[in-house]
Write a protein that holds these residues in place. Sequence first.
Motif, short mmCIF file in Angstrom:
data_model
loop_
_atom_site.label_atom_id
_atom_site.label_comp_id
_atom_site.label_asym_id
_atom_site.label_seq_id
_atom_site.Cartn_x
_atom_site.Cartn_y
_atom_site.Cartn_z
N LEU A 134 4.55 4.65 10.64
CA LEU A 134 3.84 4.25 9.42
C LEU A 134 2.35 4.51 9.57
O LEU A 134 1.68 5.00 8.66
CB LEU A 134 4.06 2.77 9.11
CG LEU A 134 5.26 2.38 8.31
CD1 LEU A 134 5.34 0.86 8.16
CD2 LEU A 134 5.27 3.03 6.95
N GLU B 262 -6.56 -0.43 -4.20
CA GLU B 262 -5.49 0.43 -3.68
C GLU B 262 -4.26 -0.36 -3.26
O GLU B 262 -3.24 0.24 -2.89
CB GLU B 262 -5.99 1.23 -2.47
CG GLU B 262 -7.09 2.22 -2.78
CD GLU B 262 -7.50 2.98 -1.54
OE1 GLU B 262 -6.74 3.87 -1.10
OE2 GLU B 262 -8.58 2.67 -0.99
N TYR C 53 0.86 -1.18 0.00
CA TYR C 53 0.00 0.00 0.00
C TYR C 53 0.89 1.23 0.00
O TYR C 53 1.69 1.44 0.92
CB TYR C 53 -0.91 -0.02 1.23
CG TYR C 53 -1.78 1.18 1.44
CD1 TYR C 53 -2.85 1.44 0.59
CD2 TYR C 53 -1.56 2.05 2.49
CE1 TYR C 53 -3.67 2.54 0.80
CE2 TYR C 53 -2.37 3.15 2.71
CZ TYR C 53 -3.42 3.39 1.85
OH TYR C 53 -4.24 4.48 2.06
N LYS C 54 0.81 2.00 -1.08
CA LYS C 54 1.62 3.22 -1.22
C LYS C 54 3.11 2.94 -1.00
O LYS C 54 3.82 3.69 -0.35
CB LYS C 54 1.10 4.31 -0.29
CG LYS C 54 -0.33 4.70 -0.62
CD LYS C 54 -0.80 5.88 0.15
CE LYS C 54 -2.23 6.21 -0.28
NZ LYS C 54 -2.74 7.41 0.35
N GLU D 245 4.57 0.57 0.77
CA GLU D 245 4.92 -0.07 2.04
C GLU D 245 4.20 -1.40 2.18
O GLU D 245 3.09 -1.56 1.66
CB GLU D 245 4.53 0.83 3.22
CG GLU D 245 5.13 2.21 3.20
CD GLU D 245 6.58 2.24 3.65
OE1 GLU D 245 7.11 1.21 4.09
OE2 GLU D 245 7.19 3.31 3.55
N LYS E 221 -6.33 -0.05 9.23
CA LYS E 221 -7.07 0.80 8.30
C LYS E 221 -7.71 -0.08 7.23
O LYS E 221 -7.06 -0.97 6.68
CB LYS E 221 -6.11 1.80 7.62
CG LYS E 221 -6.77 2.71 6.62
CD LYS E 221 -5.76 3.69 6.04
CE LYS E 221 -6.40 4.65 5.08
NZ LYS E 221 -5.46 5.66 4.60
N ARG F 96 1.62 8.18 9.23
CA ARG F 96 1.84 8.64 7.86
C ARG F 96 0.66 8.32 6.95
O ARG F 96 0.30 9.11 6.08
CB ARG F 96 3.11 8.01 7.30
CG ARG F 96 3.48 8.53 5.92
CD ARG F 96 4.75 7.91 5.35
NE ARG F 96 5.83 7.95 6.31
CZ ARG F 96 6.75 7.00 6.43
NH1 ARG F 96 6.74 5.94 5.66
NH2 ARG F 96 7.71 7.11 7.33
N TYR F 97 0.02 7.15 7.17
CA TYR F 97 -1.04 6.72 6.26
C TYR F 97 -2.44 6.75 6.86
O TYR F 97 -3.38 6.20 6.30
CB TYR F 97 -0.72 5.32 5.72
CG TYR F 97 0.56 5.33 4.91
CD1 TYR F 97 0.62 5.98 3.68
CD2 TYR F 97 1.72 4.72 5.38
CE1 TYR F 97 1.78 6.01 2.94
CE2 TYR F 97 2.89 4.74 4.65
CZ TYR F 97 2.91 5.39 3.44
OH TYR F 97 4.08 5.43 2.71
#
Length: 93
Positions: free
Chosen positions: A58, A80, A34-35, A37, A74, A61-62
């Motif tokens: 982390l 995604e 995810y992004k 990571e 999350k 950040r997300y």
Amino acid sequence: MNYGFTHNKDNIYTKVISLNEVEKLFLIHSFAKYKGELFGASNGENGKILLSTPHLKLAERYGFKRTDKYLYSKNVNLDEVEIIEERKLFSFD
């Protein structure tokens, strides 16, 4: 169902078998990229993927929320993430 499986819920079917019927066993760990990571991944709510991490930086950040003393999670849409499965041969020896 024709092969002795029992329908439990959704798309989950089970069947009890003896060990001599098993050719190979695997431990499977699912991750999601995810992004850029890697996060732990499991089935989330409403058809989404639940990402988790013990790393506070982390998580912040997300936009993860704290869900346990040392765990942040999350729910994200499947499109995604890239799902990665790590398979390792398992034995009872």
